[in-house]
Design an enzyme around this catalytic site. Sequence first.
Site, PDB file in Angstrom:
ATOM      1  N   TYR A   1      19.731   7.893-105.871  1.00 34.56           N
ATOM      2  CA  TYR A   1      18.340   8.343-105.906  1.00 34.56           C
ATOM      3  C   TYR A   1      18.067   9.272-107.086  1.00 34.56           C
ATOM      4  O   TYR A   1      16.956   9.319-107.590  1.00 34.56           O
ATOM      5  CB  TYR A   1      17.984   9.090-104.614  1.00 34.56           C
ATOM      6  CG  TYR A   1      17.565   8.198-103.479  1.00 34.56           C
ATOM      7  CD1 TYR A   1      18.467   7.306-102.912  1.00 34.56           C
ATOM      8  CD2 TYR A   1      16.278   8.264-102.959  1.00 34.56           C
ATOM      9  CE1 TYR A   1      18.090   6.500-101.857  1.00 34.56           C
ATOM     10  CE2 TYR A   1      15.895   7.465-101.899  1.00 34.56           C
ATOM     11  CZ  TYR A   1      16.800   6.581-101.352  1.00 34.56           C
ATOM     12  OH  TYR A   1      16.422   5.788-100.307  1.00 34.56           O
TER      13      TYR A   1
ATOM     14  N   LYS B   1      32.096   3.438 -98.996  1.00 33.99           N
ATOM     15  CA  LYS B   1      32.529   2.115 -99.473  1.00 33.99           C
ATOM     16  C   LYS B   1      33.729   2.364-100.380  1.00 33.99           C
ATOM     17  O   LYS B   1      33.751   1.997-101.557  1.00 33.99           O
ATOM     18  CB  LYS B   1      31.352   1.442-100.204  1.00 33.99           C
ATOM     19  CG  LYS B   1      31.581   0.007-100.596  1.00 33.99           C
ATOM     20  CD  LYS B   1      31.611  -0.957 -99.413  1.00 33.99           C
ATOM     21  CE  LYS B   1      31.983  -2.356 -99.890  1.00 33.99           C
ATOM     22  NZ  LYS B   1      32.215  -3.298 -98.771  1.00 33.99           N
TER      23      LYS B   1
ATOM     24  N   ASP C   1      29.620  -1.456 -94.563  1.00 35.25           N
ATOM     25  CA  ASP C   1      29.297  -2.786 -94.017  1.00 35.25           C
ATOM     26  C   ASP C   1      29.750  -2.897 -92.557  1.00 35.25           C
ATOM     27  O   ASP C   1      29.024  -3.390 -91.699  1.00 35.25           O
ATOM     28  CB  ASP C   1      29.872  -3.915 -94.900  1.00 35.25           C
ATOM     29  CG  ASP C   1      31.331  -3.706 -95.304  1.00 35.25           C
ATOM     30  OD1 ASP C   1      31.898  -2.638 -94.978  1.00 35.25           O
ATOM     31  OD2 ASP C   1      31.914  -4.611 -95.926  1.00 35.25           O
TER      32      ASP C   1
ATOM     33  N   ASP D   1      19.828   5.988 -95.912  1.00 37.96           N
ATOM     34  CA  ASP D   1      18.473   5.425 -95.865  1.00 37.96           C
ATOM     35  C   ASP D   1      18.500   4.109 -95.103  1.00 37.96           C
ATOM     36  O   ASP D   1      17.686   3.863 -94.210  1.00 37.96           O
ATOM     37  CB  ASP D   1      17.964   5.212 -97.296  1.00 37.96           C
ATOM     38  CG  ASP D   1      16.583   4.582 -97.320  1.00 37.96           C
ATOM     39  OD1 ASP D   1      15.709   5.056 -96.566  1.00 37.96           O
ATOM     40  OD2 ASP D   1      16.381   3.612 -98.073  1.00 37.96           O
TER      41      ASP D   1
ATOM     42  N   ASP E   1      17.232   3.227 -90.812  1.00 40.81           N
ATOM     43  CA  ASP E   1      16.242   2.215 -90.408  1.00 40.81           C
ATOM     44  C   ASP E   1      16.878   1.243 -89.426  1.00 40.81           C
ATOM     45  O   ASP E   1      16.268   0.847 -88.440  1.00 40.81           O
ATOM     46  CB  ASP E   1      15.710   1.436 -91.620  1.00 40.81           C
ATOM     47  CG  ASP E   1      14.402   1.994 -92.166  1.00 40.81           C
ATOM     48  OD1 ASP E   1      14.207   3.227 -92.093  1.00 40.81           O
ATOM     49  OD2 ASP E   1      13.569   1.207 -92.659  1.00 40.81           O
TER      50      ASP E   1
HETATM   51  C1  IPM Z   1      13.044   7.561 -96.057  1.00 41.99           C
HETATM   52  C2  IPM Z   1      12.183   6.746 -96.972  1.00 41.99           C
HETATM   53  C3  IPM Z   1      12.218   7.342 -98.371  1.00 41.99           C
HETATM   54  C4  IPM Z   1      13.640   7.284 -98.853  1.00 41.99           C
HETATM   55  C5  IPM Z   1      11.247   6.700 -99.367  1.00 41.99           C
HETATM   56  C6  IPM Z   1       9.828   6.746 -98.879  1.00 41.99           C
HETATM   57  C7  IPM Z   1      11.362   7.316-100.734  1.00 41.99           C
HETATM   58  O1  IPM Z   1      12.564   5.410 -96.957  1.00 41.99           O
HETATM   59  O2  IPM Z   1      12.800   8.774 -95.936  1.00 41.99           O
HETATM   60  O3  IPM Z   1      13.952   7.000 -95.447  1.00 41.99           O
HETATM   61  O4  IPM Z   1      14.073   6.247 -99.379  1.00 41.99           O
HETATM   62  O5  IPM Z   1      14.355   8.288 -98.721  1.00 41.99           O
HETATM   63 MG    MG Z   2      14.076   4.987 -95.490  1.00 40.60          MG
END
Ligand code: IPM
Ligand code: MG
Length: 367
Positions: A141, A191, A223, A247, A251
């Site tokens: 990032y 990894k 993975d 990240d 999710d």
């Molecule tokens: C998160 C989001 C952010 C990230 C984006 C919006 C930049 O996906 O907070 O998980 O990638 O960190």
């Molecule tokens: Mg995210």
Amino acid sequence: MRLKITILPGDGIGPEVTAEAVGVLQTVAGIHGYKFEFQEHAIGGVAIREFGSPLPRTTLDACLASDAVLLGAVGAPEYDRLPANQRPEAGLLLMRRALGGYANLRPAISYAAIEDCSPLRSEVVRGADILFVRELLGGLYFGEPRGFATTNGTTVASNTMVYSVEEIERVARVAFAAAQQRRGKVTSVDKANVLETSQLWRQTVTRVAEEFPEVTLNHLYVDACAMHLITNPRLFDVVLTENLFGDILTDEAAVITGSLGMLASATVGGEVGLYEPVHGSAPDIAGRGIANPCGAIASAAMLLRHSAGLERDASDIELAIEHVLDAGYRTADIAAGGPVESTAEMGRLICEAVTEIADMRYAYHAV
Ligand code: IPM
Ligand code: MG
């Protein structure tokens, strides 16, 4: 108790969910006589439209001068074609760096009342309770060099994954300290079979573990972790990982909970704590009053815990969310065909539950 809280509603459903989180904080303040001062500022797409920048100076200054920042979401499809550094997301990344919080805590919990909402079988998710500790200021990032270069008509894009020992140590200590308060287990995800950054990550985390002899550490490749997370989520207590892996895995972990709308986060370790739901701006449902405010409200609970030391009030809010779900109330994302509450109604129900919980404690102590 006095707190200066900067509210950054942002884009899409951000304003709708943060309004409910502020409502819950006001309810808590009303019950206990706290003075919470709220100041709203622009970030993301709305800030680009109004001020020509995804993170205006006034917004950043206000954040730096406050005790905590509560953010809704950033991102709007109209900016999708802009270069990365001009998009709404750039505002969020700049702010994360300026506030200095390097440890992003993301709990993923399977609530009994909505375990049916998960596409995973109930017996798989039941009882899962994971705390992700995602490194937030390093890795791909922020690594340099980055960018595009065109030579002889060929365009190349590059990013750099880079970690120092110090960056790994400080976030690892947050994870181990959290595990001490929980079930005493850290899974470090990397990894290391391919990446040098991951080899350094693994060595460093292993060394930090010696400072916490009562915590057990194990390592997983990312993975394999992605697979175990949804086949056996109860394996995990604290998951420690770098920025991009965190990240993606958080999710994925939302499917354990049943909806991304349920997940909260806290970013700690910097000058000012930053609290934001894990979900995005969800432009497809923005402005319709149907978004799930639970992630934002649970983020407000984390704010009270980590930026104000108000553990009891934080757990009251978390309990209130659970009570409202137990009573059968649902926003559209977790409705499974049943009746649906609006964003505002869900917020109001949680405020009511917070008040009831506080009253109950008062009555209990009064006798
Ligand atoms: C998160 C989001 C952010 C990230 C984006 C919006 C930049 O996906 O907070 O998980 O990638 O960190
Ligand atoms: Mg995210």
